[in-house]
Design a protein around this motif. Structure first.
Motif, PDB file in Angstrom:
ATOM      1  N   TYR A   1      -7.484   2.822  11.123  1.00 42.54           N
ATOM      2  CA  TYR A   1      -6.706   2.057  10.152  1.00 42.54           C
ATOM      3  C   TYR A   1      -5.407   1.595  10.779  1.00 42.54           C
ATOM      4  N   GLN A   2      -5.082   0.328  10.538  1.00 43.42           N
ATOM      5  CA  GLN A   2      -3.782  -0.159  10.997  1.00 43.42           C
ATOM      6  C   GLN A   2      -3.007  -0.662   9.789  1.00 43.42           C
ATOM      7  N   ALA A   3      -1.812  -0.112   9.616  1.00 45.18           N
ATOM      8  CA  ALA A   3      -1.067  -0.360   8.376  1.00 45.18           C
ATOM      9  C   ALA A   3      -0.573  -1.795   8.256  1.00 45.18           C
TER      10      ALA A   3
ATOM     11  N   ALA B   1      -5.287   7.646  11.764  1.00 41.59           N
ATOM     12  CA  ALA B   1      -5.600   7.211  10.405  1.00 41.59           C
ATOM     13  C   ALA B   1      -6.890   6.419  10.445  1.00 41.59           C
ATOM     14  N   TYR B   2      -7.689   6.545   9.387  1.00 42.01           N
ATOM     15  CA  TYR B   2      -8.958   5.835   9.327  1.00 42.01           C
ATOM     16  C   TYR B   2      -9.101   5.140   7.988  1.00 42.01           C
ATOM     17  N   SER B   3      -9.774   4.013   8.023  1.00 40.31           N
ATOM     18  CA  SER B   3     -10.112   3.325   6.787  1.00 40.31           C
ATOM     19  C   SER B   3     -11.511   3.782   6.373  1.00 40.31           C
TER      20      SER B   3
ATOM     21  N   GLN C   1     -13.476   2.642  10.335  1.00 38.70           N
ATOM     22  CA  GLN C   1     -12.829   2.533  11.650  1.00 38.70           C
ATOM     23  C   GLN C   1     -11.352   2.872  11.544  1.00 38.70           C
TER      24      GLN C   1
ATOM     25  N   SER D   1      -6.623  -6.511   5.924  1.00 41.68           N
ATOM     26  CA  SER D   1      -7.669  -5.950   5.045  1.00 41.68           C
ATOM     27  C   SER D   1      -7.325  -4.564   4.539  1.00 41.68           C
TER      28      SER D   1
ATOM     29  N   ARG E   1       0.835  -1.214   0.000  1.00 37.17           N
ATOM     30  CA  ARG E   1       0.000   0.000   0.000  1.00 37.17           C
ATOM     31  C   ARG E   1       0.860   1.251   0.000  1.00 37.17           C
TER      32      ARG E   1
END
Lengths: 132, 106
Positions: free
Chosen positions: A126-128, A117-119, A124, A132, A27
């Motif tokens: 975001y975790q890098a 950070a948010y997805s 919710q 997913s 990503r």
């Protein structure tokens, strides 16, 4: 979370993308930009001085003068890679391995803290380093 | 270290770059961007332009050089006519700056 911002040569874009993907950093965002490092002006100034001393021909002088022009920029590519804190070193290593040629103009890496950070699709945080 | 991101008018780019290099700040990145400020674009006749072309100058400096760079950009990028759209300067922290060629951090 950290943002790894890397400025690389335009010719190294594919290699950088492949290396990042191979290392599991699938990503990232990249954009075209223009830029200049510290070396360019110094090198050009040295060259110009030398030409002046040698009384170089007019064409060379024109080229050298254009190089010292502060408005002249080189095309580069800017990568933004968001990673968890413990992944910073490995992504930096990948970027250096893919981009170091030993000549000036290889680029620069900046590490910048990211507060939140948010997805968007999950709605919710975001975790890098998650799947997913 | 600090990252200074200045969004300026495209026609002011040359004078900003020249002024910065005279102050000794030669290493920088320029990105073409589109955006709008507080006024939300401009309306010319019947056409409303939601976003206007701008240039973003990105420069990473030592903490003590921040004021000098900000002053230089503000002095050169301002039109002085009181029009909106002269731009913004944002300053964010940078934890580490690594040269790719040497792998050394500054």
């Amino acid at each position: 979370m950290k943002e790894v911002m890397a400025i690389v040569r335009g010719t190294k874009v594919h290699q950088t993308k492949d290396a990042l993907t191979e290392a599991g950093f699938t990503r990232f965002t990249n954009m075209a930009c223009l830029g200049r490092g510290k070396q360019l002006l110094e090198a050009a100034a040295d060259k110009l001085l030398k030409l002046v001393e040698e009384g170089g021909d007019e064409d060379m002088m024109r080229v050298a003068k254009a190089m010292v022009d502060p408005r002249k920029l080189l095309p580069k590519r800017l990568f933004h890679i968001m990673v968890e804190d413990d992944q910073v070193q490995s992504v930096v290593d990948v970027l250096i391995a893919a981009n170091a040629t030993g000549h000036s103009g290889d680029g620069e890496i900046f590490i910048i803290p990211v507060l939140e950070a948010y997805s968007v699709c999950l709605g919710q945080a975001y975790q890098a380093n998650q799947g997913s | 270290m600090l990252m200074i991101r200045a969004i300026i008018r495209p026609e002011k780019l040359d004078s900003v770059l020249t002024a910065l290099s005279h102050e000794g700040f030669v290493a920088l990145t320029v990105i073409d961007v589109y955006g709008r400020g507080r006024q939300g674009g401009v309306t010319i006749g019947e056409v409303h332009y939601h976003e206007l072309p701008k240039q973003m100058v990105m420069i990473v400096v030592k903490n003590e050089d921040k004021d000098k760079v900000v002053d230089t950009i503000m002095r050169t990028a301002r039109t002085g006519e009181g029009h909106p759209g002269d731009g913004r300067i944002f300053i964010t922290p940078v934890e580490q700056s690594i040269a790719i060629r040497t792998g050394k951090s500054e």
